[in-house]
Design an enzyme around this catalytic site. Structure first.
Site, PDB file in Angstrom:
ATOM      1  CD  GLU A 141      -1.079  12.018  11.041  1.00  0.00           C
ATOM      2  OE1 GLU A 141      -0.485  12.203   9.960  1.00  0.00           O
ATOM      3  OE2 GLU A 141      -0.572  11.411  11.992  1.00  0.00           O
ATOM      4  CE1 TYR A 196       0.203   8.764   6.907  1.00  0.00           C
ATOM      5  CE2 TYR A 196      -0.805  10.934   7.043  1.00  0.00           C
ATOM      6  CZ  TYR A 196       0.034   9.968   7.557  1.00  0.00           C
ATOM      7  OH  TYR A 196       0.675  10.182   8.739  1.00  0.00           O
ATOM      8  CG  ASP A 204       4.271   8.233   5.117  1.00  0.00           C
ATOM      9  OD1 ASP A 204       4.620   7.032   4.979  1.00  0.00           O
ATOM     10  OD2 ASP A 204       4.843   9.016   5.890  1.00  0.00           O
TER      11      ASP A 204
END
Length: 353
Positions: free
Chosen positions: A36, A119, A137
């Site tokens: 991520e 996020y 996102d």
DNA sequence: AAGTCGGGGGC
DNA sequence: GCCCCAGACTT
């Protein structure tokens, strides 16, 4: 149906989603976190090779935590947004050494980690622990703004609040991770920024933007980008076969990366040696003596907020550089151990030292 | 609330 | 050229 969008999305995910990625279905929070962070503001195709190299070199968060800064930055070289790498290291060491390797398992604790915002916290919480937090996102903003025909700008607090509430209402709380993965895959492959596949989209009958034919005009952003132009003249100082490099540390681009001696000017300089010599002595002291061996062609690089122009000047010094200038003296062989900006590595690819 | 942080790819 | 990308941090 209360949540027709969610049902159709999950159906599409089961039958029509062909997207595969190595971290899909991953439950190891270390690997999820790493993927991520690498993918923040970065396309999957660009980040994929970096993820694989990181996992291959650092199997666990402890391996990463124990690595020297320079090795990790070298692995990150070329990926951009280098504060991500700095925060990655800080968080790895915090978890490995302060928490005995135990990754936090609540949304708030995950969110409090360096380099992890709303996020990434939602992604880790849902993928690793099945917690009901919707990711937001670029994909999600686009999908929701089009489906509901929302014109509130996504880059302002009001928009963030609106989309966050909406996204969490649509979330499938039975399997948040699957839902989050599905909506991002959907945005990336069907509801694309340009030329979305509205004709084959499972949401086409309910999508407001499709009904109005304005899909490509959403989402709305309020800010317009401002770019500035800068002129970088890099002096490759050599002395007795070695070279001088320095680590960037100001609040500026390329923090933590290495570079040659830099002279930045307000205006472009022509490649005349007299001007170049005057500029470098003005910047690094009039006691500096040496010969300019060569001057490269003009190079330029477009960043999001800046355009960098400049060239590279080989300069053989008569004396070593004074210590207090903060440079590091390295051999040609050591060069590959340090991470440099693309502006520099692109030059080095064409002109190896 | 606005500004800043990279680099690459698509059109 | 311009826009976008599995955003976060600083001011």
């Amino acid at each position: 149906m209360q949540k027709a969008f969610t049902n159709l999305l999950l159906n599409w995910n089961q039958s029509g989603n062909l997207r595969t990625m190595p971290w899909k279905g991953e439950r190891d929070p270390y690997r999820i976190w790493l993927s991520e962070v690498i993918l923040q503001q970065t396309r999957v195709e660009q980040g994929l090779a970096y993820y694989n190299r990181f996992i291959e070199k650092y199997h666990t968060i402890r391996d990463l935590a124990m690595a020297p800064d320079e090795d990790v930055f070298k692995l990150w070289e070329g990926l951009g947004y280098y504060s991500r790498c700095r925060n990655l290291l800080a968080t790895a060491r915090f978890i490995a050494f302060e928490r005995n390797g135990r990754f936090p398992d609540t949304f708030e604790e995950i969110l409090s980690l360096k380099g992890i915002g709303p996020y990434t916290a939602a992604a880790i919480a849902s993928f690793a622990y099945g917690l009901p937090h919707a990711v937001l996102d670029g994909n999600v903003f686009r999908v929701l703004s089009r489906y509901f025909g929302i014109t509130t700008p996504v880059d302002q607090p009001e928009g963030k609040k609106l989309y966050t509430r909406l996204a969490n209402e649509l979330l499938d709380t039975d399997s948040p991770g699957t839902y989050n993965q599905a909506i991002m895959d959907f945005g990336a492959t069907i509801c694309k920024p340009r030329q979305p596949l509205c004709q084959v989209c499972v949401q086409r009958n309910d999508c407001e933007a499709n009904k109005l034919g304005i899909a490509e005009q959403l989402p709305v952003k309020s800010k317009s980008l401002v770019r500035r132009t800068r002129f970088f003249y890099y002096y490759i100082f050599s002395y007795e076969g070695g070279f001088y490099i320095r680590q960037r540390s100001d609040s500026d681009i390329w923090h933590s990366l290495y570079e040659w001696a830099l002279v930045e000017t307000e205006e472009a300089m022509k490649g005349e040696k007299k001007d170049l010599m005057h500029a470098v002595r003005n910047a690094y002291g009039n006691r500096l003596k040496g010969n300019i061996i060569s001057v490269s062609d003009q190079y330029s690089q477009q960043l999001t907020h800046q355009k960098i122009n400049g060239c590279f000047i080989h300069m053989e010094l008569d004396h070593p550089l004074p210590e207090q200038l903060g440079f590091r003296f390295i051999t040609r062989k050591q060069l590959g151990n340090f991470a440099f900006p693309r502006f520099i590595t692109r030059y080095l690819e064409k002109h190896p030292l």
